[in-house]
Design a protein around this motif. Structure first.
Motif, PDB file in Angstrom:
ATOM      1  N   ARG A  12     -10.724 -22.060  37.417  1.00 54.99           N
ATOM      2  CA  ARG A  12     -10.984 -22.803  36.081  1.00 54.99           C
ATOM      3  C   ARG A  12     -12.528 -23.607  36.253  1.00 54.99           C
ATOM      4  O   ARG A  12     -12.671 -24.149  35.741  1.00 54.99           O
ATOM      5  CB  ARG A  12     -10.169 -23.974  35.500  1.00 54.99           C
ATOM      6  N   HIS A  13     -12.323 -23.147  37.618  1.00 54.07           N
ATOM      7  CA  HIS A  13     -14.558 -24.306  37.761  1.00 54.07           C
ATOM      8  C   HIS A  13     -15.312 -23.606  37.071  1.00 54.07           C
ATOM      9  O   HIS A  13     -15.224 -22.409  37.111  1.00 54.07           O
ATOM     10  CB  HIS A  13     -14.320 -24.364  39.573  1.00 54.07           C
ATOM     11  N   PRO A  14     -16.253 -24.334  36.393  1.00 55.14           N
ATOM     12  CA  PRO A  14     -17.056 -23.994  35.293  1.00 55.14           C
ATOM     13  C   PRO A  14     -18.464 -22.966  36.491  1.00 55.14           C
ATOM     14  O   PRO A  14     -18.492 -22.393  35.711  1.00 55.14           O
ATOM     15  CB  PRO A  14     -18.169 -25.221  35.050  1.00 55.14           C
ATOM     16  N   GLU A  15     -18.231 -23.352  37.320  1.00 56.91           N
ATOM     17  CA  GLU A  15     -19.242 -22.325  37.984  1.00 56.91           C
ATOM     18  C   GLU A  15     -18.277 -21.015  39.304  1.00 56.91           C
ATOM     19  O   GLU A  15     -18.985 -20.356  39.306  1.00 56.91           O
ATOM     20  CB  GLU A  15     -20.144 -23.117  39.375  1.00 56.91           C
ATOM     21  N   PHE A  16     -17.181 -20.740  38.902  1.00 56.65           N
ATOM     22  CA  PHE A  16     -16.624 -19.632  39.855  1.00 56.65           C
ATOM     23  C   PHE A  16     -15.674 -19.020  38.632  1.00 56.65           C
ATOM     24  O   PHE A  16     -14.327 -17.776  39.167  1.00 56.65           O
ATOM     25  CB  PHE A  16     -16.074 -20.501  40.693  1.00 56.65           C
ATOM     26  N   ASP A  17     -15.843 -19.432  37.188  1.00 54.68           N
ATOM     27  CA  ASP A  17     -14.603 -18.924  36.344  1.00 54.68           C
ATOM     28  C   ASP A  17     -14.794 -17.555  36.139  1.00 54.68           C
ATOM     29  O   ASP A  17     -13.780 -17.222  34.547  1.00 54.68           O
ATOM     30  CB  ASP A  17     -14.440 -20.042  35.107  1.00 54.68           C
ATOM     31  N   THR A  18     -15.589 -17.006  36.557  1.00 52.61           N
ATOM     32  CA  THR A  18     -15.287 -15.515  36.104  1.00 52.61           C
ATOM     33  C   THR A  18     -15.739 -15.000  37.745  1.00 52.61           C
ATOM     34  O   THR A  18     -16.479 -15.481  38.811  1.00 52.61           O
ATOM     35  CB  THR A  18     -16.595 -14.661  35.168  1.00 52.61           C
ATOM     36  N   THR A  19     -15.768 -12.995  37.469  1.00 50.00           N
ATOM     37  CA  THR A  19     -15.633 -12.472  38.612  1.00 50.00           C
ATOM     38  C   THR A  19     -17.276 -12.833  38.936  1.00 50.00           C
ATOM     39  O   THR A  19     -17.808 -12.515  39.870  1.00 50.00           O
ATOM     40  CB  THR A  19     -15.258 -11.460  38.283  1.00 50.00           C
ATOM     41  N   ALA A  20     -18.206 -12.021  37.646  1.00 47.38           N
ATOM     42  CA  ALA A  20     -19.769 -12.590  38.415  1.00 47.38           C
ATOM     43  C   ALA A  20     -20.346 -13.632  39.226  1.00 47.38           C
ATOM     44  O   ALA A  20     -20.824 -13.016  39.954  1.00 47.38           O
ATOM     45  CB  ALA A  20     -19.867 -12.132  36.825  1.00 47.38           C
ATOM     46  N   LYS A  21     -19.484 -14.277  38.406  1.00 48.12           N
ATOM     47  CA  LYS A  21     -20.109 -15.345  39.303  1.00 48.12           C
ATOM     48  C   LYS A  21     -19.668 -16.414  40.383  1.00 48.12           C
ATOM     49  O   LYS A  21     -20.114 -16.405  41.505  1.00 48.12           O
ATOM     50  CB  LYS A  21     -19.363 -17.117  38.383  1.00 48.12           C
ATOM     51  N   ARG A  22     -18.509 -14.868  40.789  1.00 50.83           N
ATOM     52  CA  ARG A  22     -17.643 -15.371  42.754  1.00 50.83           C
ATOM     53  C   ARG A  22     -18.399 -14.455  43.239  1.00 50.83           C
ATOM     54  O   ARG A  22     -18.221 -14.457  44.444  1.00 50.83           O
ATOM     55  CB  ARG A  22     -16.139 -15.608  42.321  1.00 50.83           C
ATOM     56  N   LEU A  23     -19.054 -12.969  42.671  1.00 51.60           N
ATOM     57  CA  LEU A  23     -18.925 -12.210  43.375  1.00 51.60           C
ATOM     58  C   LEU A  23     -20.654 -12.835  44.659  1.00 51.60           C
ATOM     59  O   LEU A  23     -21.309 -13.644  44.643  1.00 51.60           O
ATOM     60  CB  LEU A  23     -20.128 -11.199  42.758  1.00 51.60           C
ATOM     61  N   GLY A  24     -20.354 -12.241  46.010  1.00 51.04           N
ATOM     62  CA  GLY A  24     -21.190 -12.772  46.941  1.00 51.04           C
ATOM     63  C   GLY A  24     -20.707 -14.234  48.114  1.00 51.04           C
ATOM     64  O   GLY A  24     -22.115 -14.382  48.903  1.00 51.04           O
TER      65      GLY A  24
END
Length: 136
Positions: free
Chosen positions: A97-109
């Motif tokens: 739910r964190h705004p910096e990690f709330d989508t798969t695309a933001k988490r990849l890598g």
């Protein structure tokens, strides 16, 4: 939804049943090693290729071995939940739910260490982690 996107949320086999069910109650779609995915006793070396076959996955673990910049890869995200076992689901959900990690695309890598005070972010192009405090 909670920005979970098309990626897979994979739990390692040591993720307790009650914590997996709590994540499901929160609306997080998960698959777990040894249950819907792979087999019990899979080694760390076997889990990463499995994650890549699933495509764009985020793997949640309570295992310190999955931490540090050397584990980063553009096709996945590794999350070490460095909290007490009873809080795994709560902190996995907070991360998602964190705004910096709330989508798969933001988490990849990224390789993330999630703790009670915040998140350490390891990325391939940086030797030292970025620290992000909890926003809520």
């Amino acid at each position: 939804g909670q920005g979970l996107g098309p990626g897979v949320n994979l739990l390692d086999e040591n993720f307790p049943d009650d914590q997996r069910e709590q994540l499901r109650k929160f609306g997080v779609v998960v698959r777990q090693i040894g249950h819907a995915e792979g087999h019990f006793g899979m080694t760390d070396a076997e889990i990463i290729p499995r994650l890549h076959r699933l495509g764009r996955g985020t793997c949640f673990t309570h295992d310190r071995d999955f931490s540090g910049p050397d584990q980063s890869h553009p096709g996945h995200c590794l999350v070490w939940l460095a909290v007490k076992q009873d809080f795994l689901a709560e902190y996995a959900r907070r991360l998602l739910r964190h705004p910096e990690f709330d989508t798969t695309a933001k988490r990849l890598g990224k390789v993330l260490t999630v703790g009670t005070t915040g998140i350490s972010v390891f990325e391939r192009h940086r030797r030292s982690p970025r620290r992000i405090a909890w926003t809520e």
